[in-house]
Design an enzyme around this catalytic site. Sequence first.
Site, PDB file in Angstrom:
ATOM      1  N   GLU A 197       0.845  -1.202   0.000  1.00 23.17           N
ATOM      2  CA  GLU A 197       0.000   0.000   0.000  1.00 23.17           C
ATOM      3  C   GLU A 197       0.873   1.242   0.000  1.00 23.17           C
ATOM      4  O   GLU A 197       1.841   1.336   0.769  1.00 23.17           O
ATOM      5  CB  GLU A 197      -0.887  -0.042   1.248  1.00 23.17           C
ATOM      6  CG  GLU A 197      -2.332   0.246   1.023  1.00 23.17           C
ATOM      7  CD  GLU A 197      -3.055  -0.704   0.070  1.00 23.17           C
ATOM      8  OE1 GLU A 197      -3.069  -0.439  -1.151  1.00 23.17           O
ATOM      9  OE2 GLU A 197      -3.624  -1.703   0.555  1.00 23.17           O
ATOM     10  N   GLY A 243     -12.777   1.631  -0.998  1.00 24.40           N
ATOM     11  CA  GLY A 243     -11.369   1.247  -1.152  1.00 24.40           C
ATOM     12  C   GLY A 243     -11.189   0.103  -2.128  1.00 24.40           C
ATOM     13  O   GLY A 243     -10.155  -0.559  -2.149  1.00 24.40           O
ATOM     14  N   SER A 254     -13.571   4.014  -8.782  1.00 21.30           N
ATOM     15  CA  SER A 254     -13.215   5.027  -9.783  1.00 21.30           C
ATOM     16  C   SER A 254     -12.407   4.419 -10.925  1.00 21.30           C
ATOM     17  O   SER A 254     -12.688   4.694 -12.096  1.00 21.30           O
ATOM     18  CB  SER A 254     -12.464   6.192  -9.139  1.00 21.30           C
ATOM     19  OG  SER A 254     -11.384   5.730  -8.386  1.00 21.30           O
ATOM     20  N   ASP A 298      -4.451   0.646  -9.301  1.00 20.09           N
ATOM     21  CA  ASP A 298      -5.891   0.394  -9.427  1.00 20.09           C
ATOM     22  C   ASP A 298      -6.302   0.159 -10.872  1.00 20.09           C
ATOM     23  O   ASP A 298      -7.032  -0.787 -11.192  1.00 20.09           O
ATOM     24  CB  ASP A 298      -6.694   1.573  -8.859  1.00 20.09           C
ATOM     25  CG  ASP A 298      -6.378   1.820  -7.397  1.00 20.09           C
ATOM     26  OD1 ASP A 298      -5.707   0.973  -6.782  1.00 20.09           O
ATOM     27  OD2 ASP A 298      -6.798   2.863  -6.873  1.00 20.09           O
TER      28      ASP A 298
HETATM   29  C1  GLA Z   1      -5.252   4.413  -4.035  1.00 18.25           C
HETATM   30  C2  GLA Z   1      -4.493   4.785  -5.312  1.00 18.25           C
HETATM   31  C3  GLA Z   1      -3.466   3.717  -5.679  1.00 18.25           C
HETATM   32  C4  GLA Z   1      -2.587   3.360  -4.488  1.00 18.25           C
HETATM   33  C5  GLA Z   1      -3.419   3.111  -3.238  1.00 18.25           C
HETATM   34  C6  GLA Z   1      -2.580   2.929  -2.015  1.00 18.25           C
HETATM   35  O1  GLA Z   1      -6.043   3.291  -4.244  1.00 18.25           O
HETATM   36  O2  GLA Z   1      -5.375   4.967  -6.396  1.00 18.25           O
HETATM   37  O3  GLA Z   1      -2.692   4.147  -6.771  1.00 18.25           O
HETATM   38  O4  GLA Z   1      -1.615   4.350  -4.266  1.00 18.25           O
HETATM   39  O5  GLA Z   1      -4.341   4.164  -2.986  1.00 18.25           O
HETATM   40  O6  GLA Z   1      -1.800   1.806  -2.102  1.00 18.25           O
END
Ligand code: GLA
Length: 373
Positions: free
Chosen positions: A19, A109, A113, A157
């Site tokens: 993360e 989370g 998006s 993501d």
């Molecule tokens: C969000 C961002 C990702 C990543 C996570 C944390 O989801 O879109 O790119 O940085 O937070 O790991």
Amino acid sequence: MLLQQVTAQAAGRINLIGEHTDYNKGFVLPAAIDKRSIATIKRNGTTSTCRFIAQNLKESYEFDLSNFNPVDDGWRNYVMGVVHELQALGGNLAGFDCSFEGNVPIGGGMSSSAALECSIAFALNKLFALEFDEWQIIRAAQAAEHNFVGIKCGIMDQFASVKGKENHAMLLDCESLDFQYFPIDLGNYQLLLLNTNVSHSLASSEYNTRRAACEEGVQLLQKIYPTTKSLRDITIQQLTQAKEKLPPLIFKRCNHVILENDRVQLATKALQDGDFTKLGKLIYQSHFSLQHDYEVSCPELDFLVQQTFDKSFILGSRMMGGGFGGCTINIIDKEQTDDFITQTQALYQTTFGLDLTPYLVSIEDGAKVLDVR
Ligand code: GLA
């Protein structure tokens, strides 16, 4: 033959570990899940009128391809951002109507998006025969978030949303963009997400602040280790040696990123070896690091992780994604799952006055075109 209508889907994602490492050119271990966004786009015969309907929200928006700009907030910036980035890549679009819907929980989370962005990019790419490859789509969706939404997100993501594969996690090297699929078979265990149903407003501003802190760390470390390009290049020994030269807050942020990168590698090995106890331990360490060093957790997430400490049937638990709300991800014994959920929902309700939503996710394929006419 000119296509008239295309339907495409893209997935939400989980992240086993890694993360806030992606924008530091490190490693992540995500997977696409059975929650997705589906977009149907058809030509509307105009040269430049775009109409979007967000089915879940019963909202719509119209803009002209030749002149549009970010608005205050909301889904409009995601969709306009994608259109903008495809045009910036040289994509030749004409007027269209787009209707989209999805079941990735917003603010959970799980990257609702990215799923939205990638489903629209996939559908437009096919409908207008843009011929962009998957990596161009992934980067365009990421750039939409940078330039229209204002979040300087990493690539995880959008990558997971597009490249996901059924029953596999993906180890992505965010520097080289090389990646490898690893089967996820947890035996008697399964992945349980617990959605706090909170999404603290800090999420977007603090995200960019964390990213800036890491960049500051890199600049300071370059003075000591001149070949450093990103935190990826620094070992924990080097960081420890440089401790006195870094402001304490910057040290903590770098400490998280560097150790988290190591944990991703160890976790991938544990997954391969079927050593779920080890995997679970690394997942707990990731949480503590995000809680104390990176400071992106929140009371609701910490509470949920804490509820698992005395449960030997849970191997690991941590906050997932950007932080300040959303879900925890847990590795839990299948047989104990129902009781644990009921018990934890009651405790969460008493403590925070909020519902706790559980998701037993399955790992599915990422983006694809579903229908063409
Ligand atoms: C969000 C961002 C990702 C990543 C996570 C944390 O989801 O879109 O790119 O940085 O937070 O790991």
